[in-house]
Design an enzyme around this catalytic site. Structure first.
Site, PDB file in Angstrom:
ATOM      1  N   THR A  27     -13.340  45.917 -46.449  1.00  0.00           N
ATOM      2  CA  THR A  27     -12.606  44.700 -47.103  1.00  0.00           C
ATOM      3  C   THR A  27     -12.327  45.038 -48.748  1.00  0.00           C
ATOM      4  OG1 THR A  27     -14.877  44.048 -47.876  1.00  0.00           O
ATOM      5  CG2 THR A  27     -13.806  43.178 -45.930  1.00  0.00           C
ATOM      6  N   HIS A 120     -15.184  52.123 -31.657  1.00  0.00           N
ATOM      7  CA  HIS A 120     -13.972  51.344 -31.241  1.00  0.00           C
ATOM      8  C   HIS A 120     -12.562  52.077 -31.269  1.00  0.00           C
ATOM      9  CE1 HIS A 120     -16.992  47.802 -31.882  1.00  0.00           C
ATOM     10  NE2 HIS A 120     -17.356  48.780 -30.871  1.00  0.00           N
ATOM     11  N   CYS A 153       4.186  55.775 -20.964  1.00  0.00           N
ATOM     12  CA  CYS A 153       4.130  57.289 -21.125  1.00  0.00           C
ATOM     13  C   CYS A 153       5.333  57.906 -20.662  1.00  0.00           C
ATOM     14  CB  CYS A 153       2.737  57.770 -20.335  1.00  0.00           C
ATOM     15  SG  CYS A 153       2.546  59.527 -20.444  1.00  0.00           S
ATOM     16  N   SER A 195     -21.776  42.981 -39.224  1.00  0.00           N
ATOM     17  CA  SER A 195     -22.684  41.477 -38.909  1.00  0.00           C
ATOM     18  C   SER A 195     -23.725  42.107 -37.752  1.00  0.00           C
ATOM     19  CB  SER A 195     -21.557  40.579 -38.350  1.00  0.00           C
ATOM     20  OG  SER A 195     -20.804  41.002 -37.472  1.00  0.00           O
ATOM     21  N   ASN A 219     -25.177  44.546 -46.904  1.00  0.00           N
ATOM     22  CA  ASN A 219     -24.513  43.582 -46.398  1.00  0.00           C
ATOM     23  C   ASN A 219     -24.494  42.570 -47.358  1.00  0.00           C
ATOM     24  OD1 ASN A 219     -23.030  41.558 -44.860  1.00  0.00           O
ATOM     25  ND2 ASN A 219     -23.198  42.703 -43.225  1.00  0.00           N
TER      26      ASN A 219
HETATM   27  P1  NAD Z   1     -17.815  41.770 -38.809  1.00  0.00           P
HETATM   28  O1  NAD Z   1     -16.530  41.090 -39.464  1.00  0.00           O
HETATM   29  O2  NAD Z   1     -18.502  41.416 -37.856  1.00  0.00           O
HETATM   30  O3  NAD Z   1     -18.833  42.006 -40.110  1.00  0.00           O
HETATM   31  C1  NAD Z   1     -18.425  42.396 -41.454  1.00  0.00           C
HETATM   32  C2  NAD Z   1     -19.801  42.186 -42.329  1.00  0.00           C
HETATM   33  O4  NAD Z   1     -19.420  42.913 -43.458  1.00  0.00           O
HETATM   34  C3  NAD Z   1     -20.100  40.605 -42.298  1.00  0.00           C
HETATM   35  O5  NAD Z   1     -21.446  40.588 -42.178  1.00  0.00           O
HETATM   36  C4  NAD Z   1     -19.631  40.507 -43.929  1.00  0.00           C
HETATM   37  O6  NAD Z   1     -20.534  39.660 -44.551  1.00  0.00           O
HETATM   38  C5  NAD Z   1     -20.089  41.981 -44.505  1.00  0.00           C
HETATM   39  N1  NAD Z   1     -19.022  42.393 -45.751  1.00  0.00           N
HETATM   40  C6  NAD Z   1     -17.713  42.098 -45.834  1.00  0.00           C
HETATM   41  N2  NAD Z   1     -17.211  42.556 -46.978  1.00  0.00           N
HETATM   42  C7  NAD Z   1     -18.405  43.260 -47.577  1.00  0.00           C
HETATM   43  C8  NAD Z   1     -18.572  43.719 -48.926  1.00  0.00           C
HETATM   44  N3  NAD Z   1     -17.535  43.998 -49.600  1.00  0.00           N
HETATM   45  N4  NAD Z   1     -19.751  43.756 -49.311  1.00  0.00           N
HETATM   46  C9  NAD Z   1     -20.835  43.813 -48.389  1.00  0.00           C
HETATM   47  N5  NAD Z   1     -20.724  43.273 -47.289  1.00  0.00           N
HETATM   48  C10 NAD Z   1     -19.318  42.833 -46.815  1.00  0.00           C
HETATM   49  O7  NAD Z   1     -17.394  43.390 -38.521  1.00  0.00           O
HETATM   50  P2  NAD Z   1     -18.017  44.442 -37.435  1.00  0.00           P
HETATM   51  O8  NAD Z   1     -19.375  44.278 -37.607  1.00  0.00           O
HETATM   52  O9  NAD Z   1     -17.424  45.723 -37.771  1.00  0.00           O
HETATM   53  O10 NAD Z   1     -17.441  43.855 -36.186  1.00  0.00           O
HETATM   54  C11 NAD Z   1     -16.140  43.534 -36.108  1.00  0.00           C
HETATM   55  C12 NAD Z   1     -15.207  44.288 -35.172  1.00  0.00           C
HETATM   56  O11 NAD Z   1     -13.678  44.189 -35.364  1.00  0.00           O
HETATM   57  C13 NAD Z   1     -15.319  45.876 -34.949  1.00  0.00           C
HETATM   58  O12 NAD Z   1     -15.796  45.942 -33.760  1.00  0.00           O
HETATM   59  C14 NAD Z   1     -14.306  46.395 -35.687  1.00  0.00           C
HETATM   60  O13 NAD Z   1     -13.881  47.371 -34.420  1.00  0.00           O
HETATM   61  C15 NAD Z   1     -13.431  45.364 -35.680  1.00  0.00           C
HETATM   62  N6  NAD Z   1     -12.564  45.434 -36.765  1.00  0.00           N
HETATM   63  C16 NAD Z   1     -12.315  46.492 -37.592  1.00  0.00           C
HETATM   64  C17 NAD Z   1     -11.685  46.406 -39.083  1.00  0.00           C
HETATM   65  C18 NAD Z   1     -11.389  47.624 -39.712  1.00  0.00           C
HETATM   66  O14 NAD Z   1     -11.178  48.856 -38.893  1.00  0.00           O
HETATM   67  N7  NAD Z   1     -11.261  47.815 -41.080  1.00  0.00           N
HETATM   68  C19 NAD Z   1     -11.427  45.205 -39.593  1.00  0.00           C
HETATM   69  C20 NAD Z   1     -11.685  44.159 -38.936  1.00  0.00           C
HETATM   70  C21 NAD Z   1     -12.153  44.247 -37.794  1.00  0.00           C
END
Ligand code: NAD
Length: 248
Positions: A27, A120, A153, A195, A219
């Site tokens: 993020t 993933h 493909c 999460s 987190n």
């Molecule tokens: P999630 O969105 O469920 O959880 C993200 C967690 O990170 C949250 O609990 C949030 O509180 C915390 N968070 C966010 N920014 C933060 C920061 N700067 N500092 C501290 N904590 C922070 O994500 P997940 O558990 O990875 O599951 C989501 C699914 O979606 C995954 O399977 C993934 O494949 C996919 N996804 C991937 C991306 C990516 O590749 N960047 C982005 C979004 C979703």
């Protein structure tokens, strides 16, 4: 409670660390996570794998979303949290990153491919679902934007999809086995920015803890597995991990 000092101590005391990352680590690179409010990902109901396979319209919608999201993904660069992970790997203290992310930012931070376990998949390229031939995205994008052509493909005629794992799609067996081996060999498992609700990925911290490793969770919010953890740090990842590891 934020306990960044505790995180540094736990990392220093560990012999073999596994880093486990979720969308939260990216993020700070500008990529919205899945569950925080307002993100691109949270606006849409995910397209499940079965729907993708069954319907041309679902495949078109999946590619439309993919190319809309690429505006953000392609600009993103690794941040302090990714750099801290890279330092832990380079020093040999951490053996691998097990990631749920599909953004390729761990590799972009300098971690070699053979130390990044993508549970993933990866959204920076596409693959034939039948023969697994790899396809780059720019030609697919060009044809899709011209007349909504769906990629197939050129060798076997199979459906081509981004190399990510959708809900309802089988997990990659090799990555799962590799992540399990690493988890069972670790004495510290650090879950960063997840999460911890998406299974089977969230089973790895549980496995580590049951196997006798220490479990630390970083987190900004509580997670589902806080009660199992030896240490919970509620803080921003870049600052907390960057300070604990000593990177800018
Ligand atoms: P999630 O969105 O469920 O959880 C993200 C967690 O990170 C949250 O609990 C949030 O509180 C915390 N968070 C966010 N920014 C933060 C920061 N700067 N500092 C501290 N904590 C922070 O994500 P997940 O558990 O990875 O599951 C989501 C699914 O979606 C995954 O399977 C993934 O494949 C996919 N996804 C991937 C991306 C990516 O590749 N960047 C982005 C979004 C979703």
């Amino acid at each position: 409670m934020p306990d960044g000092a505790g995180l540094g101590e736990l990392l220093s005391a560990a012999g073999r660390i596994v880093l486990f990352t979720g969308a939260g680590i990216s993020t700070e690179s500008g990529i919205p996570d899945f569950r925080s409010p307002g993100g691109l990902w949270s606006r849409y109901r995910p397209i499940e794998f079965g729907e993708f396979m069954a319907s041309e319209e679902a495949r078109r919608e999946a590619w439309r979303r993919k190319f809309a999201m690429d505006e953000v993904l392609l600009k993103a660069e690794p941040n302090r949290g990714h750099r801290a992970c890279e330092k832990l790997i380079r020093s040999g203290r951490a053996t691998c990153v097990v990631t749920q992310n599909i953004d390729g930012l761990h590799q972009a931070s300098g971690i070699p491919e053979d130390k990044v376990i993508e549970l993933h998949g990866n959204g920076t390229y596409a693959k034939c679902l039948v023969c697994e031939t790899r396809y780059e995205l720019p030609p697919i994008r060009k044809a899709f934007l011209a007349d909504a052509t769906l990629p197939t493909c050129k060798f076997c005629g199979g459906t081509v999809k981004t190399a990510t794992i959708s809900f309802g799609q089988a997990m990659p067996p090799e990555a799962m086995r590799w992540a399990e081996r690493e988890t069972l060999a670790a004495d510290l498992f650090l879950a960063i920015g997840s999460s911890l609700v998406v299974y089977p990925a969230a089973g790895f911290p549980v496995l580590a803890k049951r196997n006798g490793a220490r479990l630390a969770i970083l987190n900004r919010e509580p997670t589902e597995l806080d009660a199992y953890a030896d240490l919970v740090v509620n803080a921003e990842i870049g600052n907390a991990l960057g300070d604990a590891v000593g990177v800018n």
